[in-house]
Design a protein around this motif. Structure first.
Motif, PDB file in Angstrom:
ATOM      1  N   LEU A  41       0.729  -1.165  -0.011  1.00 61.24           N
ATOM      2  CA  LEU A  41      -0.007   0.129   0.013  1.00 61.24           C
ATOM      3  C   LEU A  41       1.043   1.233  -0.167  1.00 61.24           C
ATOM      4  O   LEU A  41       1.498   1.452   1.028  1.00 61.24           O
ATOM      5  N   LEU A  66      -7.136   4.004   1.427  1.00 64.74           N
ATOM      6  CA  LEU A  66      -6.823   3.143   2.629  1.00 64.74           C
ATOM      7  C   LEU A  66      -7.725   2.169   3.245  1.00 64.74           C
ATOM      8  O   LEU A  66      -7.615   1.053   3.692  1.00 64.74           O
ATOM      9  N   TYR A  70      -7.984  -1.916   3.153  1.00 67.89           N
ATOM     10  CA  TYR A  70      -8.211  -2.647   4.276  1.00 67.89           C
ATOM     11  C   TYR A  70      -9.290  -3.659   4.044  1.00 67.89           C
ATOM     12  O   TYR A  70      -9.211  -4.896   4.698  1.00 67.89           O
ATOM     13  N   LEU A  87       2.888  -1.012   4.269  1.00 67.82           N
ATOM     14  CA  LEU A  87       2.424   0.384   4.207  1.00 67.82           C
ATOM     15  C   LEU A  87       3.452   1.089   4.104  1.00 67.82           C
ATOM     16  O   LEU A  87       4.480   1.370   4.909  1.00 67.82           O
ATOM     17  N   ILE A  90       3.945   5.058   6.509  1.00 67.15           N
ATOM     18  CA  ILE A  90       3.119   5.495   7.575  1.00 67.15           C
ATOM     19  C   ILE A  90       2.967   7.084   7.824  1.00 67.15           C
ATOM     20  O   ILE A  90       1.949   7.710   8.287  1.00 67.15           O
ATOM     21  N   ILE A  93       1.068   8.421   4.996  1.00 69.29           N
ATOM     22  CA  ILE A  93      -0.090   8.305   5.322  1.00 69.29           C
ATOM     23  C   ILE A  93      -0.854   9.394   6.074  1.00 69.29           C
ATOM     24  O   ILE A  93      -1.945   9.747   6.143  1.00 69.29           O
ATOM     25  N   MET A 136       5.549  -1.549   8.183  1.00 73.56           N
ATOM     26  CA  MET A 136       5.240  -0.229   7.950  1.00 73.56           C
ATOM     27  C   MET A 136       6.443   0.507   7.931  1.00 73.56           C
ATOM     28  O   MET A 136       7.214   0.232   8.909  1.00 73.56           O
TER      29      MET A 136
END
Length: 225
Positions: A41, A66, A70, A87, A90, A93, A136
């Protein structure tokens, strides 16, 4: 109340949860290709370092993206092929989340508060994905303490979010790049803090203070897959 007695030996079956942080270009994204069967992601658009590895990814441009990712991971049969979820990053994000909250809240403090609440929930949801390793990445934050020492830790917008981030993971690794005796850069994952770099793990004697930059091998050493 019915008691569900379980064994700690089954904990690794839910996957290992790893956070790695470091300077730009240190190799955090490149670690993804060492994960077992990963899907990415990506919120940074910085996948050039693994462009030749033909890894599947989902671009995350909003919090709705996002959430959809999920739900797909939780419910889709297609998603069952992936043993690991990455991810990247993070930090970015959280910046996307903060930008969205600033559009809604005119009070910056309220925007940061909502971002922190949302990101805590997001991290918890992905961390608790059953049967998956979760990795992450985070950018590097530098602060100076009262003694003038430079301290290194994962970066998040908002002091509270940054301080709470490491508690969600089994492993918090600092991606270090140091030169050897010949002046060649060598990468390694630092898993135990030296008082300047934040790092930790919950694996006892299974892991060393320093590990080679291979998440698949680290996962195997902890009893995961």
């Amino acid at each position: 109340m019915a008691i569900n007695l379980q064994s700690t030996k089954s904990i690794h079956q839910d996957g290992i949860k790893i956070l790695a942080y470091g300077a730009a270009g240190s190799g955090k994204t490149s670690l993804i290709k060492t994960l077992p069967s990963p899907v990415i992601l990506s919120a940074e658009g910085g996948l050039l370092s693994i462009a030749d590895d033909d890894l599947p990814f989902i671009e995350i441009g909003s919090m709705d993206d996002l959430r959809e990712a999920y739900e797909w991971l939780e419910t889709s049969d297609d998603a069952k092929q992936f043993k690991s979820v990455a991810l990247d990053s993070i930090t970015e994000i959280a910046e996307v989340c903060l930008a969205n909250e600033k559009k809604i809240n005119k009070d910056p403090r309220a925007a940061y508060g909502e971002m922190q609440t949302t990101m805590a929930e997001v991290i918890r949801l992905f961390r608790d994905l059953k049967g998956r390793n979760v990795y992450m990445t985070a950018q590097l934050a530098k602060t100076t303490d009262e003694m003038g020492r430079v301290l290194y830790s994962p970066s998040m917008p908002g002091q509270k979010a940054g301080q709470s981030l490491p508690y969600a993971f089994d492993i918090v690794a600092a991606m270090r790049v140091e030169k050897d005796e010949e002046g060649k850069p060598q990468r390694a994952l630092m898993l135990e803090s030296d008082g300047l770099w934040q790092a930790k793990h919950r694996m006892g004697a299974k892991l060393d203070a320093w590990e080679a930059p291979d998440l698949g091998e680290i996962i195997k050493k902890t009893g995961g897959e």
